[in-house]
Design a protein around this motif. Structure first.
Motif, short mmCIF file in Angstrom:
data_model
loop_
_atom_site.label_atom_id
_atom_site.label_comp_id
_atom_site.label_asym_id
_atom_site.label_seq_id
_atom_site.Cartn_x
_atom_site.Cartn_y
_atom_site.Cartn_z
N LEU A 305 95.89 -23.12 81.83
CA LEU A 305 95.14 -22.90 83.07
C LEU A 305 96.03 -22.37 84.18
O LEU A 305 95.59 -21.53 84.99
N THR A 306 97.27 -22.85 84.23
CA THR A 306 98.19 -22.38 85.27
C THR A 306 98.45 -20.90 85.13
O THR A 306 98.39 -20.13 86.10
N GLU A 307 98.73 -20.46 83.89
CA GLU A 307 98.98 -19.03 83.67
C GLU A 307 97.72 -18.20 83.96
O GLU A 307 97.80 -17.12 84.53
N ALA A 308 96.56 -18.73 83.59
CA ALA A 308 95.31 -18.00 83.83
C ALA A 308 95.08 -17.80 85.32
O ALA A 308 94.78 -16.68 85.78
N LEU A 309 95.22 -18.87 86.11
CA LEU A 309 95.00 -18.76 87.56
C LEU A 309 96.05 -17.85 88.20
O LEU A 309 95.73 -17.02 89.06
N ARG A 310 97.31 -17.99 87.74
CA ARG A 310 98.38 -17.16 88.28
C ARG A 310 98.11 -15.68 87.98
O ARG A 310 98.31 -14.81 88.84
N ALA A 328 83.95 -27.14 85.77
CA ALA A 328 82.76 -27.86 85.30
C ALA A 328 83.08 -28.54 83.97
O ALA A 328 82.26 -28.55 83.06
N PHE A 329 84.30 -29.07 83.85
CA PHE A 329 84.71 -29.75 82.62
C PHE A 329 83.99 -31.10 82.50
O PHE A 329 83.57 -31.69 83.49
N GLY A 330 83.90 -31.58 81.24
CA GLY A 330 83.33 -32.90 81.01
C GLY A 330 84.13 -33.99 81.70
O GLY A 330 83.60 -35.02 82.10
N GLU A 331 85.46 -33.75 81.87
CA GLU A 331 86.30 -34.68 82.63
C GLU A 331 86.04 -34.41 84.11
O GLU A 331 86.59 -33.47 84.67
N LYS A 332 85.21 -35.17 84.72
CA LYS A 332 84.71 -34.86 86.08
C LYS A 332 85.69 -35.34 87.15
O LYS A 332 85.35 -36.09 88.05
N GLU A 333 86.94 -34.86 87.04
CA GLU A 333 87.97 -35.31 87.97
C GLU A 333 88.64 -34.10 88.61
O GLU A 333 88.62 -33.00 88.06
N THR A 334 89.19 -34.29 89.78
CA THR A 334 89.94 -33.22 90.44
C THR A 334 91.25 -33.00 89.70
O THR A 334 91.95 -33.95 89.35
N ILE A 335 91.57 -31.75 89.43
CA ILE A 335 92.81 -31.42 88.69
C ILE A 335 93.66 -30.46 89.53
O ILE A 335 93.17 -29.85 90.48
N ASP A 336 94.92 -30.37 89.16
CA ASP A 336 95.84 -29.45 89.84
C ASP A 336 96.12 -28.27 88.92
O ASP A 336 96.52 -28.45 87.77
#
Length: 450
Positions: A305-310, A328-336
């Motif tokens: 995900l880091t490379e994708a956003l970058r 909109a992941f099933g893990e409904k938590e804020t991520i970095d």
């Protein structure tokens, strides 16, 4: 209704109202179960048409008297789809009050009969053997099966049972289980003490899907069909779905194609900006959706995900701010991701949040999701996920301004970028899309060497 129906929607409403009245009359005369089959392609506004039908039934119109004691049950295979349908009816049908629309929950629902003058929302998960709704207990005198059976027996002259087969959230084994439960209302279910519902209105995107649902029933079937041409002529559907994939195997082709997808998204930004400025319309603010792979034991997604956003930020020449990127992941938590705080956002609310520019998701967006602003999509999924991708595409063919753009053809397309597909697997997506959303959805496929 708070919205003006398109001419093709008014025609469908008239046909639905006539066939529903005929079905109810036929049941009263013969006691033979009746099914009204409403088949309409993706993007035709089926829920809005149904909301207008409910108003017509409950409050009458120029041709039919009011039936304020009518009871309507809406069954789908997903709680979020139910909520989305309920929200549309609450928001667009001004004669129907908020107190008339009720979501059946297993915590508190316990009634011998359904109340007259109400629209109930129910999903197939609530009808499984493990659901509390199907069991007696200290706080439940009547199971949901008993409530429905009692209502069908005592109020058959005012009960309308809607099966929403058009918007399917489940896939694979779960979809089969949901279909089996839906068929109980068409065929009856001796184990649950249930007779076939007197009048069923079945909503479906294709004739084939509805035929699968009603296979083996003895009901009289009344058909209402909306064609893709009628819908497309109204300007509600995009002209083309353009699918881009690599013709040759390339090293790190995923990030190269992500760059191409970013270019397309930025181009859409510029074109919409110019069009809305010149035509004095509110800005569309197109969304870029990126479908990533599932989690591993170590990471929330196998995709970097880091490379994708970058890559997206570098290619777009733009640094995203907090709130502009969500997941909109099933893990409904804020991520970095790459130092940016990325919060979870309910799929059904994405379109109305004008700040959102980029959405990461895995599989969940195809459920309960309507987002005409999403016009560019990149998927890191493999060919085995063709059905998921097709289902998502079916949610992206709506036009954001509910009309065809005459002065800029590029604004009538939706683009999908698939680095891990090739010509034959892309054709699988097209077949899956046409099977699930209607055979005449226009699809332009071309290879693009990266």
């Amino acid at each position: 209704m708070l919205v003006e129906l398109f001419p093709f929607q008014k025609k469908a409403l008239q046909n639905l109202r006539m066939n529903t009245a005929e079905a109810l009359g036929s049941y009263r005369r013969t006691h033979t179960p009746q099914v009204v089959s409403f088949t309409a392609p993706t993007g035709s506004g089926k829920t809005i048409i149904m909301a207008a039908l409910f108003e017509s039934i409950l409050f009458g119109d120029e041709r039919y008297p009011e039936q304020p004691e009518a009871i309507i049950v809406w069954l789908s295979d997903s709680p979020e789809l139910n909520q989305q349908s309920k929200d549309k009816i609450d928001g667009k049908a001004d004669k129907i009050t908020l107190s008339q629309t009720v979501t059946i929950t297993d915590e508190s629902f316990d009634q011998e009969l359904l109340d007259e003058g109400h629209i109930y929302f129910l999903n197939t998960q609530k009808l499984g053997k493990s659901s509390n709704l199907t069991k007696h207990g200290d706080s439940r005198q009547y199971t949901i099966w008993e409530t429905l059976r009692n209502t069908a027996r005592e109020k058959s002259d005012r009960l309308y049972f809607v099966i929403d087969e058009a918007h399917r959230g489940m896939l694979g084994r779960e979809a089969g289980r949901a279909t089996t439960i839906m068929q109980k209302f068409l065929k009856g279910s001796p184990e649950d003490g249930l007779e076939p519902m007197p009048v069923v209105i079945g909503m479906s995107a294709t004739t084939e899907r509805f035929n699968t649902l009603v296979k083996g029933t003895t009901s009289t079937i009344h058909k209402v069909v909306l064609t893709p041409d009628e819908v497309r002529a109204s300007g509600l559907l995009k002209d083309r779905i353009v699918i881009t994939y690599p013709e040759e195997t390339a090293v790190r082709k995923d990030m190269a194609i992500l760059q191409a997808a970013t270019d397309e998204w930025r181009k859409k930004w510029r074109h919409w900006q110019q069009y809305c400025y010149e035509q004095h319309y509110a800005y569309v603010n197109p969304i870029f959706v990126v479908q990533v792979e599932n989690a591993t034991s170590e990471k929330i997604s196998k995709t970097d995900l880091t490379e994708a956003l970058r890559t997206i930020e570098s290619r777009a020449g733009y640094r995203f701010e907090k709130g502009e990127v969500v997941h909109a992941f099933g893990e409904k938590e804020t991520i970095d991701i790459n130092g940016l705080e990325v919060a979870y956002y309910e799929p059904s609310g994405i379109n109305d949040n004008r700040k959102i520019k980029l959405v990461f998701f895995k599989e969940s967006l195809s459920t309960g999701w309507d987002c005409p602003r999403a016009e560019t999509m990149m998927s890191f999924r493999r060919a085995k996920d063709a059905t998921y991708i097709a289902q998502l595409l079916g949610r992206m063919v709506r036009t954001p301004m509910q009309m065809r753009i005459q002065v800029d053809e590029s604004l009538n397309d939706v683009h999908l970028f698939l680095p891990y597909f090739e010509k034959n697997t892309v054709e699988e997506i097209v077949r899956a899309l046409q099977a699930s959303e209607g055979g005449d959805i226009p699809t332009d496929i071309y290879g693009e060497k990266m």
